[in-house]
Design a protein around this motif. Structure first.
Motif, PDB file in Angstrom:
ATOM      1  N   HIS A   1      -3.250  -7.446   2.172  1.00 29.02           N
ATOM      2  CA  HIS A   1      -4.710  -7.346   2.341  1.00 29.02           C
ATOM      3  C   HIS A   1      -5.493  -7.646   1.057  1.00 29.02           C
ATOM      4  O   HIS A   1      -6.718  -7.546   1.056  1.00 29.02           O
ATOM      5  CB  HIS A   1      -5.136  -5.971   2.870  1.00 29.02           C
TER       6      HIS A   1
ATOM      7  N   THR B   1      -9.872   2.096  -1.624  1.00 26.82           N
ATOM      8  CA  THR B   1     -10.925   2.045  -0.599  1.00 26.82           C
ATOM      9  C   THR B   1     -12.290   1.720  -1.221  1.00 26.82           C
ATOM     10  O   THR B   1     -13.246   1.445  -0.490  1.00 26.82           O
ATOM     11  CB  THR B   1     -11.007   3.379   0.163  1.00 26.82           C
TER      12      THR B   1
ATOM     13  N   LYS C   1      -9.426   2.811   5.706  1.00 26.35           N
ATOM     14  CA  LYS C   1      -8.243   3.663   5.827  1.00 26.35           C
ATOM     15  C   LYS C   1      -7.068   2.927   6.454  1.00 26.35           C
ATOM     16  O   LYS C   1      -5.919   3.105   6.054  1.00 26.35           O
ATOM     17  CB  LYS C   1      -8.585   4.906   6.655  1.00 26.35           C
ATOM     18  N   GLY C   2      -7.356   2.071   7.454  1.00 24.48           N
ATOM     19  CA  GLY C   2      -6.279   1.335   8.117  1.00 24.48           C
ATOM     20  C   GLY C   2      -5.553   0.407   7.165  1.00 24.48           C
ATOM     21  O   GLY C   2      -4.311   0.400   7.103  1.00 24.48           O
ATOM     22  N   ARG C   3      -6.317  -0.398   6.418  1.00 27.91           N
ATOM     23  CA  ARG C   3      -5.689  -1.322   5.466  1.00 27.91           C
ATOM     24  C   ARG C   3      -5.046  -0.572   4.311  1.00 27.91           C
ATOM     25  O   ARG C   3      -4.015  -1.014   3.776  1.00 27.91           O
ATOM     26  CB  ARG C   3      -6.723  -2.331   4.969  1.00 27.91           C
TER      27      ARG C   3
ATOM     28  N   ASN D   1      -3.543   2.268   4.563  1.00 28.35           N
ATOM     29  CA  ASN D   1      -2.251   2.722   5.084  1.00 28.35           C
ATOM     30  C   ASN D   1      -1.216   1.605   5.048  1.00 28.35           C
ATOM     31  O   ASN D   1      -0.043   1.829   4.725  1.00 28.35           O
ATOM     32  CB  ASN D   1      -2.408   3.238   6.515  1.00 28.35           C
ATOM     33  N   ASP D   2      -1.667   0.355   5.358  1.00 31.07           N
ATOM     34  CA  ASP D   2      -0.754  -0.793   5.288  1.00 31.07           C
ATOM     35  C   ASP D   2      -0.278  -1.015   3.860  1.00 31.07           C
ATOM     36  O   ASP D   2       0.901  -1.330   3.615  1.00 31.07           O
ATOM     37  CB  ASP D   2      -1.453  -2.059   5.796  1.00 31.07           C
TER      38      ASP D   2
END
Length: 372
Positions: A328, A350, A357-359, A361-362
């Motif tokens: 990302h 962030t 939050k989604g990215r 976590n990745d």
């Protein structure tokens, strides 16, 4: 033509508002300043000059030097240190003018270092302000060194020794950095070079509508050769013999875009680029010109594999190429990440635009990013 004047303190106060930690208040006197670059007819004496499109990776920096002028247009990337060494290698002792076409870090990145390394008579910037440390450093060093500062506008023309400069953009600021890019035609004898910074199609159309005199033998492609710029109708009006782009090897933006190169080829316009040719030097006597290039070495695959195999990429010290190995994190986010350093931990990513939050976590799951 009357000189356009303005209050430098106005710009400084905008920066103070954006950066609460800045200590600029009180160090600027509210006096009007204007360009000290002369207007008038060019000198009759013409000898050899050279124009250097410096290989600064995914950024821009062009040096114009002649018998009685030295001008730098843009100053490379903020995460590199290659402009000052190159200028010293060319024997530059001072700069009559330094232009920051717009406040993105790949154009004004080393402007502060240039001012600290050489006596600079005057700095031009578009007038747009940015919320980055790079922009803050540039403004600070201009003030601290008491450099004459100016914001050129359409219709103005200037003389620096035997170099003539016509401003073709911007007419006014809109808040869009690309639209506000300083565009200018530099003329030496009969040889003309057009610079448009990161101006895109809308701005090119506006220049055409205003019937700006943009015809030039040499055109530095807009926005590093992006397809958002360099339209067919604009190229037809410029009518260049050669086009030059500045871009990094295998950059994440895909610059120069294939459709632009195809367009130039169909129009029989010769193309040179720093990603393929390294630094490009044009030498001219004001009538004819020659081009000097050297083939650039391809990226070392072993070094690339070494980067990929690293167990951990420290987001506070990693290079741009290393950061791009993190999921990302593309070129734009890597640049912003570098601007936001230091980070206390990976979770603070962030703060980078587009990383929620989604990215995050990745990124954590990939396990590449760390803070040592």
């Amino acid at each position: 033509m009357n000189k356009r004047s303005f209050l430098l303190v106005r710009r400084v106060m905008i920066v103070v508002t954006l950066f609460l930690t800045m200590s600029l208040v009180g160090c600027i006197q509210p006096e009007e300043t204007s360009s000290n670059v002369e207007r008038g007819k060019p000198s009759q004496k013409i000898s050899e000059a050279s124009f250097h499109f410096i290989d600064v990776g995914q950024g821009d920096a062009t040096l114009l030097i002649g018998p009685d002028f030295s001008v730098l247009i843009d100053a490379g990337r903020h995460d590199h240190n290659d402009v000052v060494p190159y200028l010293k290698k060319q024997g530059v002792s001072h700069l009559d003018l330094v232009v920051g076409t717009h406040p993105h870090a790949d154009h004004i990145g080393q402007l502060d270092k240039v001012i600290e390394a050489f006596p600079v008579k005057e700095v031009w910037m578009s007038g747009d302000t940015h919320t980055t440390r790079t922009f803050e450093r540039v403004i600070n060093v201009i003030i601290e060194n008491d450099i004459d500062y100016y914001e050129p506008r359409v219709g103005e023309n200037f003389q620096i020794g035997s170099l003539h400069i016509d401003v073709v953009n911007p007419l006014e600021l809109t808040g869009d950095f690309h639209e506000g890019s300083i565009g200018l035609v530099a003329t030496y004898g009969e040889v003309r070079i057009l610079f448009t910074g990161d101006a895109e199609e809308q701005t090119e159309d506006e220049m055409l509508e205003r019937k700006e005199d943009i015809e030039a033998q040499i055109f530095q492609l807009g926005h590093h050769g992006s397809s958002t710029s360099n339209t067919k109708k604009f190229l037809e009006t410029v009518n260049p013999e050669i086009a030059i782009y500045s871009a990094g090897v295998e950059n994440s933006y895909g610059h120069p875009h294939r459709e632009v190169i195809d367009r130039l080829n169909k129009m029989n316009i010769s193309v040179y680029g720093t990603s393929q040719n390294g630094t490009i030097v044009i030498k001219t006597d004001g009538i004819s010109y020659s081009i000097e290039v050297s083939e650039k070495t391809e990226i070392n695959e072993a070094n690339e594999q070494e980067l990929i195999s690293k167990p951990c990429i420290d987001i506070n010290t990693a290079s741009l190429d290393e950061l791009r190995l993190i999921t990302h994190i593309g070129g734009e986010r890597a640049l912003q990440l570098i601007e936001l350093r230091p980070f206390n931990n990976v979770e603070y990513l962030t703060r980078v635009d587009g990383i929620g939050k989604g990215r995050l976590n990745d990124i954590l799951e990939q396990g590449k990013a760390c803070v040592n």
